[in-house]
Scaffold this motif. Structure first.
Motif, PDB file in Angstrom:
ATOM      1  N   GLY A  14       0.791  -1.211   0.000  1.00 27.50           N
ATOM      2  CA  GLY A  14       0.000   0.000   0.000  1.00 27.50           C
ATOM      3  C   GLY A  14       0.828   1.267   0.000  1.00 27.50           C
ATOM      4  O   GLY A  14       0.300   2.365   0.099  1.00 27.50           O
ATOM      5  N   ALA A  15       2.162   1.133  -0.147  1.00 31.19           N
ATOM      6  CA  ALA A  15       3.015   2.316  -0.173  1.00 31.19           C
ATOM      7  C   ALA A  15       2.675   3.162  -1.387  1.00 31.19           C
ATOM      8  O   ALA A  15       2.293   2.663  -2.427  1.00 31.19           O
ATOM      9  N   THR A  16       2.798   4.472  -1.255  1.00 29.39           N
ATOM     10  CA  THR A  16       2.410   5.388  -2.326  1.00 29.39           C
ATOM     11  C   THR A  16       3.606   5.874  -3.118  1.00 29.39           C
ATOM     12  O   THR A  16       3.645   7.012  -3.574  1.00 29.39           O
ATOM     13  N   GLY A  17       4.609   5.047  -3.277  1.00 29.27           N
ATOM     14  CA  GLY A  17       5.722   5.383  -4.143  1.00 29.27           C
ATOM     15  C   GLY A  17       7.017   5.671  -3.430  1.00 29.27           C
ATOM     16  O   GLY A  17       8.035   5.835  -4.066  1.00 29.27           O
ATOM     17  N   ALA A  18       7.015   5.757  -2.083  1.00 31.77           N
ATOM     18  CA  ALA A  18       8.249   6.035  -1.358  1.00 31.77           C
ATOM     19  C   ALA A  18       8.200   5.410   0.024  1.00 31.77           C
ATOM     20  O   ALA A  18       7.137   5.247   0.622  1.00 31.77           O
ATOM     21  N   LEU A  19       9.370   5.057   0.540  1.00 34.84           N
ATOM     22  CA  LEU A  19       9.501   4.473   1.876  1.00 34.84           C
ATOM     23  C   LEU A  19      10.742   5.069   2.516  1.00 34.84           C
ATOM     24  O   LEU A  19      11.776   5.228   1.871  1.00 34.84           O
ATOM     25  N   THR A  20      10.659   5.428   3.801  1.00 36.37           N
ATOM     26  CA  THR A  20      11.803   5.973   4.528  1.00 36.37           C
ATOM     27  C   THR A  20      12.274   4.956   5.565  1.00 36.37           C
ATOM     28  O   THR A  20      11.480   4.469   6.371  1.00 36.37           O
ATOM     29  N   LEU A  21      13.562   4.649   5.532  1.00 29.22           N
ATOM     30  CA  LEU A  21      14.163   3.696   6.465  1.00 29.22           C
ATOM     31  C   LEU A  21      14.537   4.396   7.770  1.00 29.22           C
ATOM     32  O   LEU A  21      14.351   5.603   7.938  1.00 29.22           O
ATOM     33  N   GLY A  22      15.101   3.618   8.700  1.00 28.01           N
ATOM     34  CA  GLY A  22      15.582   4.193   9.948  1.00 28.01           C
ATOM     35  C   GLY A  22      16.804   5.077   9.730  1.00 28.01           C
ATOM     36  O   GLY A  22      17.552   4.914   8.767  1.00 28.01           O
ATOM     37  N   ARG A  23      17.009   6.018  10.635  1.00 29.77           N
ATOM     38  CA  ARG A  23      18.072   6.999  10.482  1.00 29.77           C
ATOM     39  C   ARG A  23      19.458   6.401  10.738  1.00 29.77           C
ATOM     40  O   ARG A  23      19.626   5.532  11.590  1.00 29.77           O
ATOM     41  N   VAL A  24      20.436   6.934  10.019  1.00 22.65           N
ATOM     42  CA  VAL A  24      21.842   6.615  10.241  1.00 22.65           C
ATOM     43  C   VAL A  24      22.450   7.772  11.022  1.00 22.65           C
ATOM     44  O   VAL A  24      22.404   8.924  10.589  1.00 22.65           O
ATOM     45  N   SER A  25      23.023   7.463  12.190  1.00 18.70           N
ATOM     46  CA  SER A  25      23.577   8.509  13.046  1.00 18.70           C
ATOM     47  C   SER A  25      25.087   8.374  13.144  1.00 18.70           C
ATOM     48  O   SER A  25      25.631   7.267  13.167  1.00 18.70           O
ATOM     49  N   PHE A  26      25.765   9.508  13.196  1.00 21.15           N
ATOM     50  CA  PHE A  26      27.212   9.544  13.393  1.00 21.15           C
ATOM     51  C   PHE A  26      27.573  10.170  14.738  1.00 21.15           C
ATOM     52  O   PHE A  26      28.729  10.470  14.999  1.00 21.15           O
ATOM     53  N   ALA A  27      26.574  10.341  15.595  1.00 25.41           N
ATOM     54  CA  ALA A  27      26.809  11.104  16.825  1.00 25.41           C
ATOM     55  C   ALA A  27      27.521  10.314  17.908  1.00 25.41           C
ATOM     56  O   ALA A  27      28.079  10.907  18.828  1.00 25.41           O
ATOM     57  N   THR A 102      13.324  15.827   0.839  1.00 29.49           N
ATOM     58  CA  THR A 102      13.076  15.045  -0.374  1.00 29.49           C
ATOM     59  C   THR A 102      11.773  15.435  -1.059  1.00 29.49           C
ATOM     60  O   THR A 102      11.317  14.729  -1.959  1.00 29.49           O
ATOM     61  N   GLY A 103      11.179  16.541  -0.660  1.00 29.13           N
ATOM     62  CA  GLY A 103       9.894  16.922  -1.225  1.00 29.13           C
ATOM     63  C   GLY A 103       9.944  17.061  -2.733  1.00 29.13           C
ATOM     64  O   GLY A 103      10.962  17.474  -3.319  1.00 29.13           O
ATOM     65  N   LEU A 104       8.840  16.709  -3.405  1.00 28.30           N
ATOM     66  CA  LEU A 104       8.763  16.841  -4.851  1.00 28.30           C
ATOM     67  C   LEU A 104       8.968  18.300  -5.247  1.00 28.30           C
ATOM     68  O   LEU A 104       8.476  19.217  -4.596  1.00 28.30           O
ATOM     69  N   GLY A 105       9.675  18.489  -6.304  1.00 29.07           N
ATOM     70  CA  GLY A 105      10.042  19.827  -6.741  1.00 29.07           C
ATOM     71  C   GLY A 105      11.526  20.053  -6.644  1.00 29.07           C
ATOM     72  O   GLY A 105      12.092  20.884  -7.356  1.00 29.07           O
ATOM     73  N   GLY A 106      12.191  19.313  -5.750  1.00 23.90           N
ATOM     74  CA  GLY A 106      13.636  19.246  -5.779  1.00 23.90           C
ATOM     75  C   GLY A 106      14.400  20.288  -5.004  1.00 23.90           C
ATOM     76  O   GLY A 106      15.574  20.516  -5.286  1.00 23.90           O
ATOM     77  N   ALA A 107      13.804  20.926  -3.970  1.00 21.75           N
ATOM     78  CA  ALA A 107      14.568  21.922  -3.213  1.00 21.75           C
ATOM     79  C   ALA A 107      15.832  21.327  -2.625  1.00 21.75           C
ATOM     80  O   ALA A 107      16.873  21.987  -2.563  1.00 21.75           O
ATOM     81  N   PRO A 265      19.340  27.583 -16.954  1.00 23.71           N
ATOM     82  CA  PRO A 265      20.396  26.849 -16.253  1.00 23.71           C
ATOM     83  C   PRO A 265      20.065  26.640 -14.779  1.00 23.71           C
ATOM     84  O   PRO A 265      19.479  27.504 -14.122  1.00 23.71           O
ATOM     85  N   GLU A 266      20.426  25.456 -14.289  1.00 24.91           N
ATOM     86  CA  GLU A 266      20.294  25.056 -12.889  1.00 24.91           C
ATOM     87  C   GLU A 266      18.857  24.756 -12.467  1.00 24.91           C
ATOM     88  O   GLU A 266      18.628  24.423 -11.294  1.00 24.91           O
ATOM     89  N   VAL A 267      17.893  24.854 -13.364  1.00 24.97           N
ATOM     90  CA  VAL A 267      16.509  24.526 -12.998  1.00 24.97           C
ATOM     91  C   VAL A 267      16.324  23.015 -13.088  1.00 24.97           C
ATOM     92  O   VAL A 267      16.452  22.424 -14.156  1.00 24.97           O
ATOM     93  N   PHE A 268      16.020  22.408 -11.957  1.00 29.00           N
ATOM     94  CA  PHE A 268      15.845  20.958 -11.855  1.00 29.00           C
ATOM     95  C   PHE A 268      14.361  20.612 -12.008  1.00 29.00           C
ATOM     96  O   PHE A 268      13.507  21.242 -11.384  1.00 29.00           O
ATOM     97  N   ILE A 269      14.064  19.626 -12.838  1.00 25.31           N
ATOM     98  CA  ILE A 269      12.697  19.143 -13.035  1.00 25.31           C
ATOM     99  C   ILE A 269      12.589  17.751 -12.426  1.00 25.31           C
ATOM    100  O   ILE A 269      13.333  16.841 -12.799  1.00 25.31           O
TER     101      ILE A 269
END
Length: 506
Positions: A14-27, A102-107, A265-269
């Motif tokens: 039922g995922a809608t195209g993306a899944l986020t895993l657990g965080r990787v920490s360097f602390a 990671t929002g759509l639009g690419g900021a 130039p530099e505009v990401f789609i």
């Protein structure tokens, strides 16, 4: 330090195209000093995991980046088990987004290499081709995995992230190509707007591509790397009065590819959507806001994800000829011709046809084919206006030249992409003058199909005329073909024109 992630099918159902895993920490660990196997001021984390069949299109691995990091480096690999014949095996792309998300639009977009590389780095002053140099700011970054295809056994991945500490370097100001070259005033200009370098899955450098473009007799090219803008700043010193370099992108979705030609130039789609998401219109408009053209690429290519499924309502032109002419192009050409019939019925605007090489590496030929555009000058805006208007023909090389027009009994005249305003019963004459096509045949194609064909002289140079009326032919376009090499199909294309519309049609 290693972490193992096992994702069961139920975790992604039922995922809608993306899944986020657990965080990787360097602390929880200090940077190594080199005695434990790392370089001075480095930390490394390794994450392994398994994705089942049916996983989302994109899997994000969050990485907590602390302050003081100079460089982030990533390496990855995945298994490739044997699969039954006819079944897709494992293929997994990779890229990265910075602390802006990671929002759509690419900021937060910082680079993408698809499946072309197994490792990359980025820092303020430099980055692997395909990735954008810039500061490594603290915050949550995301490594993006794209399981393009997953074998029945699933896909096991192994990602290593290394942070290197130290002072940030200086990011050089990008230098972009100018929007205009000297040109020849209003003239026919030759170009290739679908090319790949080392900044995506190509093997050629920008310098090599520029040299090949000049050797092919091209006046302009367009950068079109898969899902990245990193090449926009890679052409310094390569343009000139004789070669205009436009910036763009090949937006490579799971349901087809689109060439964004001549964007700012530099505009990401963004590319992270499918046809079922009803999002393409939004990103087509983003291409136009960036002053680019929307050109669906190789609509009937057979590679997975290459078939065009978004429809043509948002397109400015369509790539009907991609690289050496094949049966795939024949299908695209026939489908495009059908849209011309819809246009003369008043049901749709017509889309000009273009052709590009899609060259990646040797022996791919830059400028096979090439789009020839009638433009007021050699500039981004003038070329785009010429393509939108359909003042375009396509050739297999710069050795081919042609002129095509239709005239009426009283001296009326229309060229490629134009309409000849005469009565429905008026006699009109189509005339094609062509050179550089030895052994070829000329055909005139209308809404009834191919109505007249004749062989050229052995030299491949000649003028062919044919007479008709608007009642009999709503439009006329010309094709120049080599002898057939596939039973049941016409021969490979040497050149073709966009149509001239007749009478009230078009």
């Amino acid at each position: 330090m290693e972490r193992r992630d096992v994702l069961r099918l139920s975790a992604v159902a039922g995922a809608t195209g993306a899944l986020t895993l657990g965080r990787v920490s360097f602390a929880d660990a200090a940077p190594t000093d080199g005695r434990a196997g790392g370089g001075p001021g480095e930390q490394t984390r390794r994450v392994t995991g398994h994705l089942p069949t049916g996983s989302p299109d994109f899997v994000y691995l969050p990485v907590e980046v602390p302050g003081g990091v100079r460089e982030i480096a990533v390496a990855y690999r995945y298994d490739k088990p044997t699969v039954p014949e006819g079944t897709a095996g494992n293929a997994c792309d990779i890229g990265i987004f910075d602390e802006r998300g990671t929002g759509l639009g690419g900021a937060g977009f910082r680079g993408w290499s698809g499946g072309a590389r197994t490792e990359f780095f980025l820092r303020a002053d430099e980055a692997t081709p395909g990735y954008l140099p810039g500061p490594v700011n603290p915050g949550t970054w995301h490594i993006a995995l794209g399981p393009y295809t997953v074998a029945p056994q699933g896909l096991s991945y192994d990602v290593t992230v290394t942070l290197k500490y130290g002072p940030q370097g200086r990011t050089p100001a990008p230098v972009h190509p100018p929007e205009r070259a000297r040109g020849r005033g209003r003239a026919w200009y030759r170009g290739d707007s679908h090319l790949h370098s080392v900044h995506s899955d190509g093997k050629r450098t920008p310098a090599e591509i520029a040299a090949l473009a000049r050797a092919a007799g091209l006046d302009f090219i367009n950068t079109s790397e898969h899902n990245t803008t990193s090449a926009h700043r890679a052409w310094e010193g390569l343009w000139g009065d004789d070669l205009l370099i436009l910036t763009g992108e090949e937006v490579t979705t799971r349901n087809g590819h689109v060439v964004a030609m001549g964007t700012d130039p530099e505009v990401f789609i963004d590319w992270r959507y499918r046809a079922r998401d009803n999002a393409f219109g939004k990103y087509a408009r983003a291409i136009r806001r960036a002053e680019g053209l929307v050109i669906p690429a190789h609509p009937h290519a057979t590679c997975i994800g290459c078939n065009w499924k978004f429809g043509l309502n948002e397109a400015d032109a369509v790539e009907v000829w991609n690289g050496p002419y094949t049966p795939d192009d024949e299908v695209t050409l026939a489908e495009w011709d059908n849209t011309l019939v819809a246009h003369v019925q008043g049901r749709a605007d017509w889309l000009p046809a273009v052709g590009h090489s899609d060259a990646h590496r040797d022996p791919d030929v830059v400028g096979l084919p090439q789009t020839v555009v009638l433009a007021d000058d050699l500039s981004r805006r003038a070329l785009q206006n010429g393509i939108r208007a359909g003042r375009v023909w396509i050739a297999e090389s710069s050795k081919v030249d042609l002129a095509f027009s239709v005239t009426g009994e009283r001296g009326e005249h229309a060229g490629i992409g134009e309409r000849l305003a005469v009565s429905r019963t008026a006699k009109v004459t189509a005339r094609l003058t062509v050179s550089g096509t030895p052994g070829c045949t000329v055909s005139f194609v209308t809404d009834q199909g191919r109505l007249y064909s004749t062989a050229l002289p052995p030299s491949g140079d000649g003028t062919v005329s044919w007479q008709t009326t608007p009642d009999y032919a709503a439009y006329i376009r010309a094709e120049v073909r080599h002898p057939s090499t596939t039973p049941g199909l016409p021969g490979p294309m040497a050149a073709m024109t966009n149509p001239v519309f007749l009478g009230r049609w078009g």
